[in-house]
Scaffold this motif. Structure first.
Motif, short mmCIF file in Angstrom:
data_model
loop_
_atom_site.label_atom_id
_atom_site.label_comp_id
_atom_site.label_asym_id
_atom_site.label_seq_id
_atom_site.Cartn_x
_atom_site.Cartn_y
_atom_site.Cartn_z
N PRO A 21 0.79 -1.24 0.00
CA PRO A 21 0.00 0.00 0.00
C PRO A 21 0.83 1.29 0.00
O PRO A 21 0.29 2.36 -0.28
CB PRO A 21 -0.82 -0.09 1.29
N PHE A 22 2.11 1.22 0.29
CA PHE A 22 2.93 2.42 0.37
C PHE A 22 3.69 2.73 -0.92
O PHE A 22 4.26 3.81 -1.05
CB PHE A 22 3.94 2.30 1.52
N VAL A 23 3.73 1.81 -1.86
CA VAL A 23 4.55 1.99 -3.06
C VAL A 23 4.01 3.09 -3.95
O VAL A 23 4.74 4.03 -4.32
CB VAL A 23 4.68 0.65 -3.82
N ILE A 24 2.76 3.01 -4.34
CA ILE A 24 2.17 4.00 -5.25
C ILE A 24 2.07 5.38 -4.60
O ILE A 24 2.45 6.38 -5.23
CB ILE A 24 0.81 3.51 -5.77
N PRO A 25 1.61 5.52 -3.35
CA PRO A 25 1.59 6.87 -2.75
C PRO A 25 2.98 7.51 -2.65
O PRO A 25 3.12 8.71 -2.85
CB PRO A 25 0.99 6.64 -1.36
N GLU A 26 4.00 6.71 -2.38
CA GLU A 26 5.36 7.24 -2.33
C GLU A 26 5.77 7.77 -3.71
O GLU A 26 6.33 8.87 -3.82
CB GLU A 26 6.34 6.17 -1.88
N ALA A 27 5.47 7.02 -4.76
CA ALA A 27 5.82 7.45 -6.11
C ALA A 27 5.05 8.70 -6.51
O ALA A 27 5.60 9.61 -7.13
CB ALA A 27 5.57 6.31 -7.10
N ILE A 28 3.77 8.77 -6.15
CA ILE A 28 2.95 9.94 -6.49
C ILE A 28 3.46 11.17 -5.75
O ILE A 28 3.60 12.25 -6.34
CB ILE A 28 1.47 9.66 -6.18
N LEU A 29 3.74 11.03 -4.47
CA LEU A 29 4.23 12.16 -3.68
C LEU A 29 5.59 12.64 -4.20
O LEU A 29 5.82 13.85 -4.33
CB LEU A 29 4.34 11.78 -2.20
#
Length: 108
Positions: A21-29
């Motif tokens: 769950p943290f991979v995509i939000p990290e990339a977006i941020l």
């Protein structure tokens, strides 16, 4: 998490469910911050962040951004290297941004 997985303290499925769950939000941020650096004319900060942005985009486009519980033991050394590289990058960025903030406060 990776050392716990190597020592069999954590289940591979459990670890992947915690990390995915943290991979995509990290990339977006990170992409958002990089675009902000580009739009505000912070060329050095943009140049520092651009390689990681390209790396994240490549992983998302090729759909290699999730952790697979069945393959995690085969790719564990690669995941550890990537995690340490990200840690080093974020530490470098932290001290660079801290330096730039102090420099901006002193010059005013």
């Amino acid at each position: 998490m990776y050392s716990d997985l190597e020592s069999d303290y954590v289940n591979p499925v459990e670890m992947c469910n915690k990390l995915n769950p943290f991979v995509i939000p990290e990339a977006i941020l990170h992409g958002f911050l990089t675009v902000l650096f580009l739009l505000s004319g912070q060329w050095v900060a943009f140049a520092i962040n651009a390689p990681l942005l390209v790396w994240n985009l490549r992983k998302v486009i090729t759909e290699q951004y999730t952790f697979d519980a069945t393959e995690i033991f085969r790719s564990l050394p690669d995941h550890k290297k990537e995690a340490f590289a990200r840690l080093g990058f974020y530490l470098l960025c932290f001290f660079f941004y801290l330096y730039r903030m102090i420099l901006a406060l002193i010059t005013e």
